[in-house]
Write an enzyme that holds these catalytic residues in place. Sequence first.
Site, PDB file in Angstrom:
ATOM      1  CG  ASP A 197     -29.226 -27.324  -5.651  1.00 59.09           C
ATOM      2  OD1 ASP A 197     -28.650 -27.658  -4.596  1.00 59.09           O
ATOM      3  OD2 ASP A 197     -28.742 -27.513  -6.782  1.00 59.09           O
TER       4      ASP A 197
ATOM      5  CD  GLU B  91     -24.955 -31.862  -6.234  1.00 59.11           C
ATOM      6  OE1 GLU B  91     -24.180 -32.753  -6.647  1.00 59.11           O
ATOM      7  OE2 GLU B  91     -26.171 -31.860  -6.497  1.00 59.11           O
TER       8      GLU B  91
ATOM      9  CG  HIS C 289     -30.934 -36.685 -10.531  1.00 59.35           C
ATOM     10  ND1 HIS C 289     -29.869 -36.308 -11.307  1.00 59.35           N
ATOM     11  CD2 HIS C 289     -30.743 -36.062  -9.340  1.00 59.35           C
ATOM     12  CE1 HIS C 289     -29.072 -35.499 -10.620  1.00 59.35           C
ATOM     13  NE2 HIS C 289     -29.592 -35.341  -9.412  1.00 59.35           N
TER      14      HIS C 289
END
Length: 463
Positions: free
Chosen positions: A85, A148, A436
Amino acid sequence: MNFNSKIDSMKDEIIKSTQEILKIKSTEGEPKSGMPFGEGVAKALDCALNISGELGFKTVNLDGYIGYAEYGEGEDYVAVLGHLDVVPEGDGWIYPPYAAEIHDEKIYARGALDNKGPIMAALYGLKAIKDSGVKLSKRVRIIFGTNEETGSREMEHYLKIEKPPVSGFTPDAEFPIIYAEKGLTVFDIVKDLNVKPQGDVVIKYIKGGQRANMVPDYCEAGIISKDSAAIAGSAENFAKVTGYDIKAEIKDDVTIIKSFGVSAHGSLPQHGKNAIMQLFAFLGTINLGKSDIADFIEFMNENVGMDVFGTRFGVGLEDKASGKLSFNVGVVEMNEDKITMKLNLRYPVTFKMEDMVNPFNARLDGSGIRVENFEHQAPLYFPEDHELIKTLQKVYTEQTGQEATLLAIGGGTYAKEMPNIVAFGPIFPGKPDLDHQANEYIEVEDLMLCTKIYAQAIYELAK
């Protein structure tokens, strides 16, 4: 045993499989039958298991929650725990976030580093072991997590069905090795505001901060007073004396006191400036008479202030392995009825939760302040001479020629979700942490080196 030449011969295949899975947008979506985390995540899990099957591994899908590729025989198994994910892509990409294009020998895509690229590296590391025909004493599982980024709920499902590995690692952090992760708590402290100020000054509201695990960079309070100019002047003088970035704005009958801080991660509050506690320092100079809000402000100024290590609160724990406890006031919200603060305390790895909680609660005695919504994650700690740590150090040094120093962190990695696992890569020292971030990429050279490191690590743990 050296698998490097075999891995070099699989370079095109490794890149192709990595690109294939990176092209799937696997952010959490609406749950569906057999797809507890949505279609995108389910598609990524199917893709990883299909690739694993084509490489000759046994594959298992545990109800759509999680899956694994397995090789070898034996009662016990070694695990590599990764996740498929990803967080949403966001804006600002120079290349399409799900095209997995290669530019300047870098594969650009959301998940390239976090965590699809590294888990493909581990899978192909196991492929090199299988193709070499070497004997192992334990089974090996490459585990494909799926949640996660938004709660790790898949791990609860896995551990209900399967026993944990005897050892292993997660390629979801940084090199060389993270051997210590502090215990993590997030909770609220709450005080009911039954006794109201009776004087000329009333605090109408206080609000600031975004999350418990962020040092707040802004906080404001609305104050009603017969002399708004005097309150504003006091704020300006306070800012001059302390150096805090505090400003006042009079709007109708409310004086808005604005406190500007510097944001930082809640695990490293010393790197920021806490806007909430700056504001509380000023509010402590105002005469609010005998009231619950005045008592709360005084309590926080006396027991916290700008201290970020919990010393003033009586919880200043420290050890050699992971350093000092970190104490972050992350969010505050006050209305007419109550005031709530969200705290994030992270305690050193050689202590227990009670070593922090008991003195914390003792300090609250008689204050009228209570704890609510307590969440806890125990510390992760492997002693420096632990067999798993020594093995991974040996592998890292042999493959890179660099010293395998040990890292202790205040944050928590995926390793905390499964027993007997430690965080091991994939970010090399000196390389940017692009997790991210827009324009996330993994260098092809690093992908290949990770594959070699993980192959040798799996072999050493399972031989």
